[in-house]
Design a protein around this motif. Structure first.
Motif, mmCIF file in Angstrom:
data_model
loop_
_atom_site.group_PDB
_atom_site.id
_atom_site.type_symbol
_atom_site.label_atom_id
_atom_site.label_comp_id
_atom_site.label_asym_id
_atom_site.label_seq_id
_atom_site.Cartn_x
_atom_site.Cartn_y
_atom_site.Cartn_z
ATOM 1 N N GLY A 1 0.837 -1.193 0.000
ATOM 2 C CA GLY A 1 0.000 0.000 0.000
ATOM 3 C C GLY A 1 0.861 1.228 0.000
ATOM 4 N N ILE A 2 0.224 2.395 0.113
ATOM 5 C CA ILE A 2 1.024 3.607 0.215
ATOM 6 C C ILE A 2 0.672 4.341 1.495
ATOM 7 N N TYR A 3 1.641 5.107 2.001
ATOM 8 C CA TYR A 3 1.435 5.933 3.174
ATOM 9 C C TYR A 3 1.257 7.370 2.724
ATOM 10 N N CYS A 4 0.274 8.024 3.298
ATOM 11 C CA CYS A 4 0.085 9.445 3.074
ATOM 12 C C CYS A 4 0.490 10.150 4.366
ATOM 13 N N VAL A 5 1.466 11.033 4.283
ATOM 14 C CA VAL A 5 2.001 11.680 5.475
ATOM 15 C C VAL A 5 1.137 12.883 5.861
ATOM 16 N N THR A 6 0.541 12.815 7.053
ATOM 17 C CA THR A 6 -0.297 13.906 7.549
ATOM 18 C C THR A 6 0.535 14.948 8.290
ATOM 19 N N SER A 7 1.522 14.476 9.047
ATOM 20 C CA SER A 7 2.439 15.409 9.700
ATOM 21 C C SER A 7 3.759 14.707 9.989
ATOM 22 N N GLY A 8 4.812 15.515 10.106
ATOM 23 C CA GLY A 8 6.132 14.960 10.378
ATOM 24 C C GLY A 8 6.963 14.774 9.118
ATOM 25 N N VAL A 9 8.184 14.360 9.314
ATOM 26 C CA VAL A 9 9.131 14.208 8.215
ATOM 27 C C VAL A 9 9.785 12.843 8.328
ATOM 28 N N CYS A 10 10.055 12.228 7.209
ATOM 29 C CA CYS A 10 10.810 10.974 7.274
ATOM 30 C C CYS A 10 11.902 10.932 6.236
ATOM 31 N N LYS A 11 12.882 10.089 6.489
ATOM 32 C CA LYS A 11 13.985 9.920 5.543
ATOM 33 C C LYS A 11 13.846 8.589 4.828
ATOM 34 N N MET A 12 14.196 8.590 3.558
ATOM 35 C CA MET A 12 14.220 7.372 2.758
ATOM 36 C C MET A 12 15.686 7.098 2.469
ATOM 37 N N SER A 13 16.173 5.952 2.946
ATOM 38 C CA SER A 13 17.605 5.736 2.825
ATOM 39 C C SER A 13 17.933 4.293 2.488
ATOM 40 N N LYS A 14 19.176 4.090 2.158
ATOM 41 C CA LYS A 14 19.649 2.755 1.813
ATOM 42 C C LYS A 14 20.947 2.488 2.547
ATOM 43 N N LEU A 15 20.999 1.377 3.230
ATOM 44 C CA LEU A 15 22.186 1.007 3.987
ATOM 45 C C LEU A 15 23.146 0.299 3.043
ATOM 46 N N SER A 16 24.373 0.791 2.967
ATOM 47 C CA SER A 16 25.328 0.119 2.083
ATOM 48 C C SER A 16 26.158 -0.881 2.866
ATOM 49 N N SER A 17 26.878 -1.720 2.117
ATOM 50 C CA SER A 17 27.613 -2.820 2.741
ATOM 51 C C SER A 17 28.639 -2.317 3.765
ATOM 52 N N ASN A 18 29.158 -1.095 3.578
ATOM 53 C CA ASN A 18 30.134 -0.579 4.538
ATOM 54 C C ASN A 18 29.462 0.061 5.765
ATOM 55 N N GLY A 19 28.156 -0.143 5.888
ATOM 56 C CA GLY A 19 27.469 0.303 7.101
ATOM 57 C C GLY A 19 27.005 1.743 7.087
ATOM 58 N N LYS A 20 27.164 2.418 5.940
ATOM 59 C CA LYS A 20 26.730 3.824 5.884
ATOM 60 C C LYS A 20 25.337 3.930 5.304
ATOM 61 N N ASP A 21 24.598 4.846 5.870
ATOM 62 C CA ASP A 21 23.219 5.051 5.464
ATOM 63 C C ASP A 21 23.160 6.224 4.486
ATOM 64 N N GLN A 22 22.901 5.929 3.233
ATOM 65 C CA GLN A 22 22.782 6.997 2.238
ATOM 66 C C GLN A 22 21.332 7.445 2.175
ATOM 67 N N ILE A 23 21.095 8.712 2.504
ATOM 68 C CA ILE A 23 19.737 9.235 2.438
ATOM 69 C C ILE A 23 19.422 9.643 1.003
ATOM 70 N N VAL A 24 18.417 9.033 0.430
ATOM 71 C CA VAL A 24 18.075 9.299 -0.964
ATOM 72 C C VAL A 24 17.120 10.487 -1.064
ATOM 73 N N LYS A 25 16.174 10.552 -0.133
ATOM 74 C CA LYS A 25 15.304 11.733 -0.135
ATOM 75 C C LYS A 25 14.593 11.885 1.198
ATOM 76 N N LEU A 26 14.092 13.079 1.440
ATOM 77 C CA LEU A 26 13.286 13.354 2.624
ATOM 78 C C LEU A 26 11.845 13.563 2.182
#
Lengths: 226, 226
Positions: free
Chosen positions: B50-75
């Motif tokens: 399904g999809i989420y519709c954000v009513t309030s607040g902010v979230c990050k969309m990210s991908k964890l890479s093999s070296n343990g770093k979290d790359q944030i793709v978008k907010l």
DNA sequence: AATTTTATATGATTAATGTCAGCTTTTTTA
DNA sequence: TAAAAAAGCTGACATTAATCATATAAAATT
């Protein structure tokens, strides 16, 4: 004006959802073009006013940065469509499309695409899936650029080129890129790209004969790429 | 179960195309949720359904890479939808979504979205435009990562955060990110991010008070960002 | 409130990669 | 075919940014 019903590459794009009537209408309004190697289909900032359906050949979609380097965002081959994103966003092209080989393309005017979009749900769903697939690929590519080393990315790119475009009878990569273009895909300096190709060559992972690149040990390359 | 007709944030997403009947139906099938700061909406590899519709607040969309770093793709902020891409591609999530602040979200099941997609052309066109917008942004982000220096990217990110999420009464950026998260957006090491923030501070471009970042000279920052 | 943990900060060092220069080979053009 | 231009290659060097180490400050936990 050639027939769209007989066109084989149609099966590989969103156009596979069109019915007989729609294909006849499409054949009537599309125009065919030959694009010579090195020639642009369109450039960043241009209004495209339709989409291109690639019948044969390969093209690169790239963006020129302020420092003069051409970052290749993706490659397009026969069967794929070009220009959907800017058509749907109703914006000028964000990327420049340049033929890497002589290409045959069909141009479908915007009005036709939009009317198909309204009339044929499966077509619009297909188009949407394509754009979503592009988005996933581009996100992954972005993460790869930010997290992997140049060596890993070069290995990854070579594997991608073999898997996507295949090899010649002699085993060399079918698609021919200049070192500069390969560097543009990997996102590195041309010299670094050349140096690493040379390293891979010395390690027996690939063989270089002029522009021809032959992958010798794809398993080892895959392991380098992660 | 609250009303969708009265929901203001609906205007900011593809859902603005829905008519009264569709909104009533939507209100009946959606579920509301509170997501605490730091909690995930879903993780990479999960089926979202399904999809989420954000009513309030902010979230990050990210991908964890093999070296343990979290790359944030978008907010993502209030009014936006989360999960369209994987819904349409019919694939597990490619990114992990984590709340940066307490969030209120509505979950709309896949079947409902697909039936809207079939029934309402304007809705599907809107959804498609959103995905196309995401694709353009991600392509540009990718080129930025590959062509710009960390300093330029940090300046760019600070400007983006101010323009997108605004500032508090005291002029500081409204959105609060840890240095690690900011580094994840800029695609650099946390230490490099901290060091450059400190440089910007010394140059009088920004001011730092704990987690609070205040942009003092946005013109100069913009010039650094290009 | 004291203690532990986590986040922020900064210096030193190292590693990765870009830049510049010069040379060779290939391709293009005259 | 000769000459010029472009592409490919390699070494030396410079620069950027990551990593490691350590210190301090802030936040969370007992």
């Amino acid at each position: 004006m050639s027939n769209c019903e007989q066109c084989i590459v149609r099966q590989f794009s969103a156009l596979k959802a069109l019915n007989k009537d729609e294909l006849v209408k499409l054949a009537a309004c599309k125009t065919s073009h030959i694009i010579k190697k090195g020639a642009p289909l369109f450039e960043e900032g241009e209004s495209v006013n339709g989409i291109y359906c690639v019948t044969s050949g390969v093209c690169k979609m790239s963006k020129l940065s302020s420092n003069g380097k051409d970052q290749i965002v993706k490659l397009i081959k026969a069967g794929e469509l070009i220009g959907q994103r800017s058509l749907i966003s109703d914006e000028p092209a964000n990327l420049t499309a340049v033929a890497l080989e002589d290409m045959e393309v069909c141009f479908i005017p915007k009005s036709e695409v939009l009317s198909l979009f309204d009339a044929n749900n499966q077509f619009s769903m297909n188009l949407m899936k394509t754009v979503c697939g592009d988005l996933k690929e581009t996100s992954d590519h972005m993460v790869s650029i930010s997290q992997k080393t140049v060596k890993e990315r070069l290995a990854e790119t070579l594997i991608y080129l073999e898997e996507t475009f295949g090899k010649n009878e002699d085993g060399s990569l079918h698609i021919q890129l200049s070192r500069e273009e390969l560097a543009g895909m990997v996102s590195t300096a041309t010299e670094s790209c050349i140096r690493l190709l040379s390293d891979f060559n010395k390690l027996g992972l690939i063989e270089l004969h002029g522009k021809k690149i032959t992958i010798i040990d794809s398993n080892k390359l895959k392991r380098i790429a992660d």
